[in-house]
Motif scaffolding. Structure first.
Motif, mmCIF file in Angstrom:
data_model
loop_
_atom_site.group_PDB
_atom_site.id
_atom_site.type_symbol
_atom_site.label_atom_id
_atom_site.label_comp_id
_atom_site.label_asym_id
_atom_site.label_seq_id
_atom_site.Cartn_x
_atom_site.Cartn_y
_atom_site.Cartn_z
ATOM 1 N N HIS A 125 0.801 -1.218 0.000
ATOM 2 C CA HIS A 125 0.000 0.000 0.000
ATOM 3 C C HIS A 125 0.836 1.271 0.000
ATOM 4 O O HIS A 125 0.291 2.381 -0.114
ATOM 5 C CB HIS A 125 -0.968 0.025 1.191
ATOM 6 C CG HIS A 125 -0.330 0.107 2.534
ATOM 7 N ND1 HIS A 125 0.143 1.281 3.053
ATOM 8 C CD2 HIS A 125 -0.076 -0.835 3.476
ATOM 9 C CE1 HIS A 125 0.652 1.065 4.257
ATOM 10 N NE2 HIS A 125 0.538 -0.211 4.539
ATOM 11 N N LEU A 126 2.172 1.150 0.110
ATOM 12 C CA LEU A 126 3.045 2.317 0.106
ATOM 13 C C LEU A 126 4.421 1.894 -0.384
ATOM 14 O O LEU A 126 5.000 0.944 0.141
ATOM 15 C CB LEU A 126 3.156 2.913 1.517
ATOM 16 C CG LEU A 126 4.087 4.117 1.688
ATOM 17 C CD1 LEU A 126 3.498 5.339 0.977
ATOM 18 C CD2 LEU A 126 4.313 4.433 3.170
ATOM 19 N N GLU A 127 4.943 2.581 -1.393
ATOM 20 C CA GLU A 127 6.278 2.247 -1.905
ATOM 21 C C GLU A 127 7.351 2.997 -1.127
ATOM 22 O O GLU A 127 7.249 4.211 -0.919
ATOM 23 C CB GLU A 127 6.383 2.599 -3.391
ATOM 24 C CG GLU A 127 7.696 2.125 -4.015
ATOM 25 C CD GLU A 127 7.767 2.373 -5.504
ATOM 26 O OE1 GLU A 127 7.384 1.481 -6.282
ATOM 27 O OE2 GLU A 127 8.197 3.487 -5.892
ATOM 28 N N VAL A 128 8.366 2.268 -0.696
ATOM 29 C CA VAL A 128 9.479 2.850 0.051
ATOM 30 C C VAL A 128 10.783 2.302 -0.509
ATOM 31 O O VAL A 128 10.794 1.356 -1.297
ATOM 32 C CB VAL A 128 9.382 2.537 1.566
ATOM 33 C CG1 VAL A 128 8.125 3.136 2.167
ATOM 34 C CG2 VAL A 128 9.425 1.030 1.813
ATOM 35 N N GLN A 129 11.885 2.891 -0.066
ATOM 36 C CA GLN A 129 13.201 2.421 -0.490
ATOM 37 C C GLN A 129 14.188 2.612 0.650
ATOM 38 O O GLN A 129 14.210 3.672 1.291
ATOM 39 C CB GLN A 129 13.656 3.198 -1.733
ATOM 40 C CG GLN A 129 14.886 2.618 -2.412
ATOM 41 C CD GLN A 129 15.157 3.269 -3.757
ATOM 42 O OE1 GLN A 129 14.712 4.383 -4.023
ATOM 43 N NE2 GLN A 129 15.878 2.579 -4.624
ATOM 44 N N GLN A 130 14.978 1.606 0.919
ATOM 45 C CA GLN A 130 15.961 1.692 2.008
ATOM 46 C C GLN A 130 17.039 2.721 1.672
ATOM 47 O O GLN A 130 17.617 2.699 0.587
ATOM 48 C CB GLN A 130 16.613 0.327 2.250
ATOM 49 C CG GLN A 130 15.665 -0.712 2.808
ATOM 50 C CD GLN A 130 16.379 -2.000 3.163
ATOM 51 O OE1 GLN A 130 17.571 -2.005 3.500
ATOM 52 N NE2 GLN A 130 15.658 -3.113 3.094
ATOM 53 N N GLN A 131 17.308 3.601 2.647
ATOM 54 C CA GLN A 131 18.261 4.691 2.443
ATOM 55 C C GLN A 131 19.342 4.666 3.514
ATOM 56 O O GLN A 131 19.074 4.392 4.688
ATOM 57 C CB GLN A 131 17.534 6.039 2.513
ATOM 58 C CG GLN A 131 16.437 6.228 1.491
ATOM 59 C CD GLN A 131 16.953 6.565 0.111
ATOM 60 O OE1 GLN A 131 18.113 6.952 -0.053
ATOM 61 N NE2 GLN A 131 16.100 6.422 -0.904
ATOM 62 N N VAL A 132 20.552 4.996 3.119
ATOM 63 C CA VAL A 132 21.660 5.148 4.064
ATOM 64 C C VAL A 132 21.544 6.512 4.733
ATOM 65 O O VAL A 132 21.334 7.532 4.067
ATOM 66 C CB VAL A 132 23.014 5.019 3.340
ATOM 67 C CG1 VAL A 132 24.168 5.392 4.270
ATOM 68 C CG2 VAL A 132 23.204 3.604 2.806
#
Length: 459
Positions: A125-132
Protein backbone atom coordinates in the motif's frame (compact mmCIF):
# COMPACT_ATOMS: atom_id res chain seq x y z
CA UNK A 1 -22.28 -11.12 -2.82
CA UNK A 2 -20.80 -9.71 -6.02
CA UNK A 3 -17.72 -7.53 -5.62
CA UNK A 4 -19.31 -4.59 -7.46
CA UNK A 5 -22.29 -4.55 -5.09
CA UNK A 6 -20.09 -4.93 -2.02
CA UNK A 7 -17.86 -2.09 -3.20
CA UNK A 8 -20.88 0.19 -3.59
CA UNK A 9 -22.08 -0.70 -0.08
CA UNK A 10 -18.65 0.00 1.39
CA UNK A 11 -18.26 3.34 -0.33
CA UNK A 12 -21.65 4.52 0.95
CA UNK A 13 -21.04 3.36 4.51
CA UNK A 14 -17.49 4.72 4.82
CA UNK A 15 -18.33 8.05 3.21
CA UNK A 16 -21.16 8.67 5.67
CA UNK A 17 -19.13 7.53 8.68
CA UNK A 18 -21.67 4.83 9.61
CA UNK A 19 -20.12 2.00 11.57
CA UNK A 20 -19.90 -1.23 9.58
CA UNK A 21 -21.58 -3.30 12.25
CA UNK A 22 -24.84 -1.53 11.45
CA UNK A 23 -24.45 -2.38 7.79
CA UNK A 24 -23.96 -6.08 8.47
CA UNK A 25 -26.91 -6.12 10.87
CA UNK A 26 -29.18 -4.86 8.10
CA UNK A 27 -27.70 -6.97 5.30
CA UNK A 28 -26.49 -10.17 7.00
CA UNK A 29 -25.89 -12.05 3.77
CA UNK A 30 -23.51 -9.48 2.33
CA UNK A 31 -20.54 -11.32 3.69
CA UNK A 32 -20.06 -14.82 5.10
CA UNK A 33 -16.57 -15.07 6.66
CA UNK A 34 -14.97 -18.17 8.10
CA UNK A 35 -11.90 -18.99 10.21
CA UNK A 36 -10.10 -15.99 11.68
CA UNK A 37 -12.37 -13.65 9.79
CA UNK A 38 -15.41 -15.29 11.39
CA UNK A 39 -13.78 -15.03 14.82
CA UNK A 40 -13.19 -11.30 14.31
CA UNK A 41 -16.84 -10.81 13.40
CA UNK A 42 -18.17 -12.95 16.24
CA UNK A 43 -15.94 -11.34 18.86
CA UNK A 44 -16.30 -7.92 17.20
CA UNK A 45 -12.64 -7.31 17.92
CA UNK A 46 -9.66 -6.86 15.64
CA UNK A 47 -6.28 -7.30 17.35
CA UNK A 48 -3.40 -5.68 15.50
CA UNK A 49 0.32 -5.67 16.27
CA UNK A 50 1.97 -2.29 15.69
CA UNK A 51 5.16 -0.46 16.58
CA UNK A 52 5.10 2.74 18.61
CA UNK A 53 6.62 5.48 16.44
CA UNK A 54 5.72 8.52 14.36
CA UNK A 55 5.17 6.54 11.16
CA UNK A 56 3.02 3.76 12.56
CA UNK A 57 1.20 4.49 15.83
CA UNK A 58 1.50 6.92 18.72
CA UNK A 59 -0.55 8.93 21.19
CA UNK A 60 -0.75 12.71 21.17
CA UNK A 61 -2.81 14.59 23.78
CA UNK A 62 -4.91 11.51 24.39
CA UNK A 63 -5.60 10.91 20.70
CA UNK A 64 -4.16 7.91 18.87
CA UNK A 65 -2.70 8.59 15.45
CA UNK A 66 -0.14 7.46 12.90
CA UNK A 67 -0.29 6.58 9.21
CA UNK A 68 -0.66 2.82 9.72
CA UNK A 69 -2.96 3.35 12.70
CA UNK A 70 -5.42 5.41 10.67
CA UNK A 71 -5.47 2.69 8.00
CA UNK A 72 -6.02 -0.03 10.61
CA UNK A 73 -8.78 1.96 12.27
CA UNK A 74 -10.56 2.29 8.92
CA UNK A 75 -10.10 -1.46 8.38
CA UNK A 76 -11.64 -2.25 11.77
CA UNK A 77 -14.68 -0.15 10.83
CA UNK A 78 -14.81 -1.97 7.52
CA UNK A 79 -15.05 -5.27 9.44
CA UNK A 80 -17.40 -3.89 12.07
CA UNK A 81 -14.96 -4.69 14.84
CA UNK A 82 -13.50 -2.90 17.84
CA UNK A 83 -9.80 -2.19 17.40
CA UNK A 84 -7.26 -3.45 19.93
CA UNK A 85 -3.59 -2.50 19.48
CA UNK A 86 -0.66 -4.56 20.75
CA UNK A 87 2.83 -3.05 20.81
CA UNK A 88 5.30 -5.84 21.64
CA UNK A 89 9.03 -5.62 21.08
CA UNK A 90 10.07 -5.98 17.45
CA UNK A 91 11.39 -9.53 17.82
CA UNK A 92 8.12 -10.71 19.41
CA UNK A 93 5.78 -9.59 16.62
CA UNK A 94 5.79 -12.67 14.41
CA UNK A 95 5.78 -15.18 17.30
CA UNK A 96 2.70 -13.43 18.76
CA UNK A 97 0.99 -13.48 15.38
CA UNK A 98 1.77 -17.16 14.92
CA UNK A 99 0.47 -17.94 18.41
CA UNK A 100 -2.88 -16.38 17.54
CA UNK A 101 -2.52 -13.47 19.98
CA UNK A 102 -3.25 -11.04 17.13
CA UNK A 103 -4.94 -11.14 13.75
CA UNK A 104 -2.45 -9.14 11.75
CA UNK A 105 0.70 -7.01 11.86
CA UNK A 106 0.63 -3.45 10.52
CA UNK A 107 4.02 -2.05 11.48
CA UNK A 108 5.55 -0.57 8.34
CA UNK A 109 6.81 -3.98 7.21
CA UNK A 110 8.29 -4.88 3.85
CA UNK A 111 8.55 -8.46 2.56
CA UNK A 112 11.90 -10.20 3.02
CA UNK A 113 12.90 -13.81 2.29
CA UNK A 114 13.07 -14.71 5.98
CA UNK A 115 9.65 -13.18 6.72
CA UNK A 116 8.00 -15.11 3.91
CA UNK A 117 8.50 -18.25 5.99
CA UNK A 118 6.73 -16.66 8.97
CA UNK A 119 3.51 -15.21 7.54
CA UNK A 120 1.46 -14.31 4.48
CA UNK A 121 1.52 -10.73 3.22
CA UNK A 122 -0.99 -8.34 1.73
CA UNK A 123 -0.64 -6.33 -1.42
CA UNK A 124 1.57 -3.30 -0.95
CA UNK A 125 0.00 0.00 0.00
CA UNK A 126 3.05 2.32 0.11
CA UNK A 127 6.28 2.25 -1.90
CA UNK A 128 9.48 2.85 0.05
CA UNK A 129 13.20 2.42 -0.49
CA UNK A 130 15.96 1.69 2.01
CA UNK A 131 18.26 4.69 2.44
CA UNK A 132 21.66 5.15 4.06
CA UNK A 133 21.55 7.77 6.84
CA UNK A 134 24.64 9.74 7.92
CA UNK A 135 25.35 13.06 9.61
CA UNK A 136 24.98 16.16 7.47
CA UNK A 137 28.68 16.95 7.85
CA UNK A 138 29.72 13.48 6.67
CA UNK A 139 30.88 13.85 3.07
CA UNK A 140 32.83 10.59 2.98
CA UNK A 141 29.77 8.42 2.37
CA UNK A 142 28.43 9.01 -1.15
CA UNK A 143 28.01 5.47 -2.50
CA UNK A 144 27.94 1.81 -1.55
CA UNK A 145 31.71 1.42 -1.80
CA UNK A 146 32.15 4.17 0.81
CA UNK A 147 30.38 2.00 3.40
CA UNK A 148 33.19 -0.52 3.40
CA UNK A 149 35.17 -0.08 6.57
CA UNK A 150 32.34 1.85 8.20
CA UNK A 151 30.24 0.47 11.06
CA UNK A 152 26.53 0.35 10.24
CA UNK A 153 24.22 0.37 13.25
CA UNK A 154 20.96 -1.56 12.83
CA UNK A 155 18.21 -3.22 14.80
CA UNK A 156 18.33 -7.01 14.51
CA UNK A 157 15.51 -8.67 12.62
CA UNK A 158 14.77 -5.69 10.39
CA UNK A 159 14.70 -5.64 6.60
CA UNK A 160 17.72 -3.33 6.82
CA UNK A 161 19.78 -5.93 8.64
CA UNK A 162 18.70 -8.53 6.10
CA UNK A 163 19.74 -6.32 3.19
CA UNK A 164 23.17 -5.63 4.67
CA UNK A 165 23.60 -9.39 5.21
CA UNK A 166 22.85 -9.95 1.51
CA UNK A 167 25.47 -7.38 0.55
CA UNK A 168 28.00 -9.05 2.85
CA UNK A 169 27.34 -12.38 1.15
CA UNK A 170 27.96 -10.66 -2.18
CA UNK A 171 31.46 -9.79 -0.99
CA UNK A 172 30.97 -6.32 0.44
CA UNK A 173 33.22 -5.67 3.44
CA UNK A 174 30.51 -4.16 5.63
CA UNK A 175 30.69 -4.05 9.41
CA UNK A 176 27.56 -3.97 11.53
CA UNK A 177 26.49 -3.56 15.12
CA UNK A 178 23.06 -5.08 15.74
CA UNK A 179 20.78 -3.93 18.54
CA UNK A 180 17.89 -5.82 20.06
CA UNK A 181 14.60 -3.96 19.58
CA UNK A 182 16.23 -0.59 18.93
CA UNK A 183 13.75 1.71 17.10
CA UNK A 184 14.96 3.08 13.78
CA UNK A 185 14.01 6.58 14.98
CA UNK A 186 16.43 6.24 17.88
CA UNK A 187 19.25 5.18 15.56
CA UNK A 188 18.53 8.18 13.35
CA UNK A 189 18.73 10.41 16.42
CA UNK A 190 22.09 8.88 17.29
CA UNK A 191 23.37 9.67 13.79
CA UNK A 192 22.10 13.27 14.06
CA UNK A 193 23.82 13.64 17.44
CA UNK A 194 27.00 12.02 16.04
CA UNK A 195 26.88 9.18 18.52
CA UNK A 196 27.08 6.70 15.63
CA UNK A 197 28.11 7.15 12.00
CA UNK A 198 25.71 5.19 9.79
CA UNK A 199 22.28 3.58 9.92
CA UNK A 200 19.61 2.54 7.41
CA UNK A 201 15.95 3.57 7.19
CA UNK A 202 13.08 3.27 4.74
CA UNK A 203 12.52 6.46 2.75
CA UNK A 204 9.22 7.38 4.44
CA UNK A 205 10.81 6.99 7.89
CA UNK A 206 13.88 8.95 6.81
CA UNK A 207 11.95 11.83 5.27
CA UNK A 208 9.66 12.22 8.26
CA UNK A 209 12.52 12.11 10.76
CA UNK A 210 14.52 14.64 8.78
CA UNK A 211 12.10 17.21 10.18
CA UNK A 212 12.87 16.19 13.74
CA UNK A 213 16.62 15.70 13.28
CA UNK A 214 17.78 18.18 10.62
CA UNK A 215 21.44 17.25 11.14
CA UNK A 216 20.88 13.87 9.51
CA UNK A 217 21.45 13.36 5.78
CA UNK A 218 19.76 10.90 3.45
CA UNK A 219 22.77 9.69 1.46
CA UNK A 220 21.68 7.10 -1.13
CA UNK A 221 19.50 3.97 -1.54
CA UNK A 222 20.84 0.46 -1.02
CA UNK A 223 17.83 -1.49 -2.26
CA UNK A 224 15.28 -1.39 -5.05
CA UNK A 225 11.90 0.15 -4.15
CA UNK A 226 9.74 -2.12 -1.98
CA UNK A 227 6.15 -2.08 -0.76
CA UNK A 228 4.90 -1.68 2.80
CA UNK A 229 2.51 -4.55 3.59
CA UNK A 230 0.42 -6.09 6.35
CA UNK A 231 1.05 -9.61 7.62
CA UNK A 232 -1.43 -12.34 8.60
CA UNK A 233 -0.87 -15.87 9.84
CA UNK A 234 0.13 -18.37 7.17
CA UNK A 235 -2.96 -19.82 5.51
CA UNK A 236 -5.37 -17.05 6.51
CA UNK A 237 -6.40 -16.48 2.90
CA UNK A 238 -9.87 -15.05 3.57
CA UNK A 239 -8.58 -12.40 5.94
CA UNK A 240 -5.84 -11.58 3.45
CA UNK A 241 -8.39 -11.23 0.66
CA UNK A 242 -10.38 -8.79 2.77
CA UNK A 243 -7.28 -6.73 3.53
CA UNK A 244 -6.50 -6.51 -0.19
CA UNK A 245 -10.10 -5.66 -1.04
CA UNK A 246 -10.06 -2.98 1.65
CA UNK A 247 -6.91 -1.39 0.19
CA UNK A 248 -8.48 -1.38 -3.25
CA UNK A 249 -11.67 0.22 -1.97
CA UNK A 250 -10.05 3.02 0.02
CA UNK A 251 -7.94 3.92 -2.99
CA UNK A 252 -11.12 4.15 -5.06
CA UNK A 253 -13.08 6.31 -2.63
CA UNK A 254 -10.23 8.65 -1.62
CA UNK A 255 -9.92 7.54 2.01
CA UNK A 256 -6.35 6.33 1.45
CA UNK A 257 -5.35 9.65 -0.12
CA UNK A 258 -6.76 11.63 2.81
CA UNK A 259 -4.86 9.49 5.31
CA UNK A 260 -1.67 9.71 3.28
CA UNK A 261 -1.98 13.49 2.98
CA UNK A 262 -2.43 13.84 6.73
CA UNK A 263 0.99 12.34 7.46
CA UNK A 264 3.13 12.65 4.36
CA UNK A 265 1.89 15.81 2.69
CA UNK A 266 4.97 17.79 1.63
CA UNK A 267 7.21 15.47 3.65
CA UNK A 268 10.03 16.14 1.20
CA UNK A 269 10.02 19.87 2.03
CA UNK A 270 13.27 20.42 3.88
CA UNK A 271 15.00 23.71 4.57
CA UNK A 272 18.01 22.88 6.72
CA UNK A 273 18.76 26.45 7.80
CA UNK A 274 15.15 27.22 8.71
CA UNK A 275 14.61 23.98 10.62
CA UNK A 276 17.88 24.35 12.54
CA UNK A 277 16.82 27.85 13.57
CA UNK A 278 13.38 26.56 14.52
CA UNK A 279 14.76 23.80 16.76
CA UNK A 280 17.19 26.27 18.37
CA UNK A 281 14.56 28.96 18.95
CA UNK A 282 12.16 26.50 20.52
CA UNK A 283 14.76 26.32 23.28
CA UNK A 284 16.05 29.88 23.39
CA UNK A 285 13.07 32.12 22.51
CA UNK A 286 9.85 30.20 23.06
CA UNK A 287 10.13 29.82 26.88
CA UNK A 288 9.61 33.58 27.32
CA UNK A 289 6.19 33.40 25.67
CA UNK A 290 5.00 29.90 26.50
CA UNK A 291 2.81 30.83 29.47
CA UNK A 292 0.84 33.53 27.63
CA UNK A 293 0.51 31.28 24.58
CA UNK A 294 -0.89 28.45 26.72
CA UNK A 295 -3.30 30.83 28.44
CA UNK A 296 -4.69 32.38 25.25
CA UNK A 297 -4.87 29.06 23.40
CA UNK A 298 -6.80 27.48 26.27
CA UNK A 299 -9.23 30.41 26.33
CA UNK A 300 -10.35 29.63 22.77
CA UNK A 301 -9.89 25.86 22.74
CA UNK A 302 -6.85 25.82 20.47
CA UNK A 303 -3.91 23.45 20.80
CA UNK A 304 -1.18 25.71 22.19
CA UNK A 305 1.40 23.92 20.05
CA UNK A 306 -0.47 24.98 16.93
CA UNK A 307 -0.38 28.58 18.15
CA UNK A 308 3.39 28.21 18.64
CA UNK A 309 3.68 27.04 15.03
CA UNK A 310 1.63 30.02 13.81
CA UNK A 311 3.63 32.44 15.92
CA UNK A 312 6.93 31.12 14.57
CA UNK A 313 5.70 31.32 10.99
CA UNK A 314 4.61 34.90 11.58
CA UNK A 315 7.65 36.30 13.38
CA UNK A 316 10.22 33.59 14.21
CA UNK A 317 9.53 34.50 17.85
CA UNK A 318 10.84 38.03 17.26
CA UNK A 319 8.59 40.53 19.14
CA UNK A 320 9.85 43.42 17.00
CA UNK A 321 9.30 41.70 13.66
CA UNK A 322 7.92 43.90 10.91
CA UNK A 323 6.84 42.92 7.42
CA UNK A 324 6.96 45.00 4.24
CA UNK A 325 3.18 45.42 4.56
CA UNK A 326 3.48 47.12 7.94
CA UNK A 327 2.16 44.35 10.20
CA UNK A 328 4.16 44.07 13.40
CA UNK A 329 4.97 42.00 16.47
CA UNK A 330 4.96 38.34 17.38
CA UNK A 331 1.64 37.66 15.68
CA UNK A 332 2.12 40.26 12.91
CA UNK A 333 -1.06 42.13 13.82
CA UNK A 334 -2.36 44.89 11.54
CA UNK A 335 -3.39 48.28 12.92
CA UNK A 336 -7.01 47.50 12.12
CA UNK A 337 -6.87 44.17 13.93
CA UNK A 338 -5.14 45.76 16.91
CA UNK A 339 -7.97 48.28 17.13
CA UNK A 340 -10.63 45.57 16.69
CA UNK A 341 -9.07 43.40 19.40
CA UNK A 342 -8.54 46.30 21.81
CA UNK A 343 -4.74 46.43 22.10
CA UNK A 344 -2.56 49.53 21.94
CA UNK A 345 0.98 48.23 21.52
CA UNK A 346 1.56 45.63 18.81
CA UNK A 347 5.18 45.23 19.90
CA UNK A 348 4.20 44.12 23.38
CA UNK A 349 4.41 40.29 23.30
CA UNK A 350 1.43 39.66 25.56
CA UNK A 351 -0.79 42.11 23.70
CA UNK A 352 0.27 40.76 20.33
CA UNK A 353 -0.44 37.16 21.30
CA UNK A 354 -3.75 38.09 22.89
CA UNK A 355 -4.86 39.99 19.80
CA UNK A 356 -3.58 37.41 17.32
CA UNK A 357 -5.12 34.37 18.98
CA UNK A 358 -8.37 36.21 19.66
CA UNK A 359 -8.63 37.29 16.04
CA UNK A 360 -7.88 33.75 14.84
CA UNK A 361 -10.72 32.53 17.06
CA UNK A 362 -13.07 35.05 15.43
CA UNK A 363 -12.12 33.77 12.00
CA UNK A 364 -12.57 30.18 13.15
CA UNK A 365 -16.09 31.01 14.33
CA UNK A 366 -16.97 32.41 10.91
CA UNK A 367 -16.42 29.01 9.28
CA UNK A 368 -19.14 27.28 11.29
CA UNK A 369 -20.32 25.61 8.08
CA UNK A 370 -17.16 23.46 8.14
CA UNK A 371 -17.83 20.71 10.68
CA UNK A 372 -14.41 19.06 10.69
CA UNK A 373 -12.42 20.98 13.33
CA UNK A 374 -9.03 20.40 11.69
CA UNK A 375 -10.24 21.52 8.27
CA UNK A 376 -11.99 24.51 9.82
CA UNK A 377 -8.78 25.66 11.50
CA UNK A 378 -6.90 25.57 8.19
CA UNK A 379 -9.52 27.84 6.63
CA UNK A 380 -9.22 30.22 9.59
CA UNK A 381 -5.43 30.25 9.26
CA UNK A 382 -5.66 30.96 5.55
CA UNK A 383 -7.95 33.88 6.37
CA UNK A 384 -5.46 35.14 8.96
CA UNK A 385 -2.86 35.18 6.21
CA UNK A 386 -4.72 36.45 3.14
CA UNK A 387 -8.06 37.71 4.43
CA UNK A 388 -11.45 36.16 5.04
CA UNK A 389 -13.00 37.55 1.86
CA UNK A 390 -10.37 36.02 -0.42
CA UNK A 391 -10.88 32.63 1.22
CA UNK A 392 -14.61 32.83 0.60
CA UNK A 393 -13.89 33.84 -3.01
CA UNK A 394 -11.71 30.75 -3.41
CA UNK A 395 -14.50 28.60 -2.00
CA UNK A 396 -16.81 29.91 -4.72
CA UNK A 397 -14.21 28.96 -7.32
CA UNK A 398 -14.19 25.46 -5.80
CA UNK A 399 -17.96 25.23 -6.17
CA UNK A 400 -17.81 26.33 -9.81
CA UNK A 401 -15.13 23.71 -10.44
CA UNK A 402 -17.10 20.97 -8.70
CA UNK A 403 -14.52 20.66 -5.94
CA UNK A 404 -15.41 20.24 -2.27
CA UNK A 405 -15.26 23.82 -0.98
CA UNK A 406 -15.01 22.61 2.62
CA UNK A 407 -11.80 20.62 2.02
CA UNK A 408 -8.40 22.24 2.30
CA UNK A 409 -7.03 19.99 -0.47
CA UNK A 410 -9.46 21.70 -2.86
CA UNK A 411 -8.55 25.14 -1.55
CA UNK A 412 -4.88 24.44 -2.23
CA UNK A 413 -5.85 24.33 -5.89
CA UNK A 414 -8.37 27.18 -5.83
CA UNK A 415 -6.49 29.86 -3.88
CA UNK A 416 -3.61 30.18 -6.39
CA UNK A 417 -6.21 30.84 -9.11
CA UNK A 418 -6.92 34.20 -7.49
CA UNK A 419 -3.72 35.42 -9.20
CA UNK A 420 -5.29 34.91 -12.61
CA UNK A 421 -7.58 37.57 -14.10
CA UNK A 422 -9.95 35.07 -15.67
CA UNK A 423 -10.76 33.89 -12.13
CA UNK A 424 -10.44 36.97 -9.92
CA UNK A 425 -12.44 39.23 -12.26
CA UNK A 426 -15.61 37.42 -11.17
CA UNK A 427 -14.87 37.50 -7.43
CA UNK A 428 -15.99 39.99 -4.81
CA UNK A 429 -12.54 40.79 -3.42
CA UNK A 430 -10.50 40.52 -6.61
CA UNK A 431 -6.82 39.71 -7.07
CA UNK A 432 -4.84 37.98 -4.32
CA UNK A 433 -1.45 36.30 -4.05
CA UNK A 434 -3.18 32.97 -3.52
CA UNK A 435 -0.05 30.86 -3.43
CA UNK A 436 1.02 32.54 -0.18
CA UNK A 437 -1.61 31.03 2.18
CA UNK A 438 -0.91 27.60 0.69
CA UNK A 439 2.80 27.91 1.50
CA UNK A 440 1.95 29.55 4.83
CA UNK A 441 -0.12 26.61 6.02
CA UNK A 442 2.37 24.04 4.76
CA UNK A 443 5.03 25.64 6.94
CA UNK A 444 2.74 25.88 9.96
CA UNK A 445 1.80 22.20 9.66
CA UNK A 446 5.48 21.31 9.39
CA UNK A 447 6.35 23.24 12.55
CA UNK A 448 3.32 21.80 14.35
CA UNK A 449 4.38 18.28 13.44
CA UNK A 450 7.85 18.88 14.88
CA UNK A 451 6.44 20.32 18.12
CA UNK A 452 4.09 17.33 18.47
CA UNK A 453 7.04 14.97 18.04
CA UNK A 454 9.06 16.80 20.69
CA UNK A 455 6.07 16.58 23.06
CA UNK A 456 5.85 12.84 22.42
CA UNK A 457 9.56 12.40 23.15
CA UNK A 458 9.07 14.09 26.53
CA UNK A 459 6.22 11.70 27.30
Amino acid sequence: MKKKTFTRCFLIILSTGVFFAAFFAVVPDCFRPSGTLRDIRQQQKLRVIMTNNANVYYSYRGEYMGFEYDLVRAFSEYLGAELEILTPEWDAMFPLLDAGEAHLIAAGLTVTPSREALANFSDGHLEVQQQVIVHKSNNTVQGLADLEGKTIHLSAGTSYAERISELQKDGRALQTILYINMPTEELIRKVADQEIEVTIADSNVALLNQRYYPDMRIAFPIEEPQNVVWAVRTGETELLEQVNTFFELIRENGVYSRIYERYYRDVSIFDYVDLKKFHKRLKTRLPKYKDIIRKEAKKYGFDWRMIVAVLYQESHFNPRARSHTGVRGLMQVTKATAHEMGIRNRLDPSQSIRAGVGYLAKLYARFADIKDANERLLFALASYNIGYGHVRDAQKICQRKGWNHRRWTAMEKALPLLRLKRYYKDTEYGYARGTEPVRYIKRILLYFDIIKQKSREKG
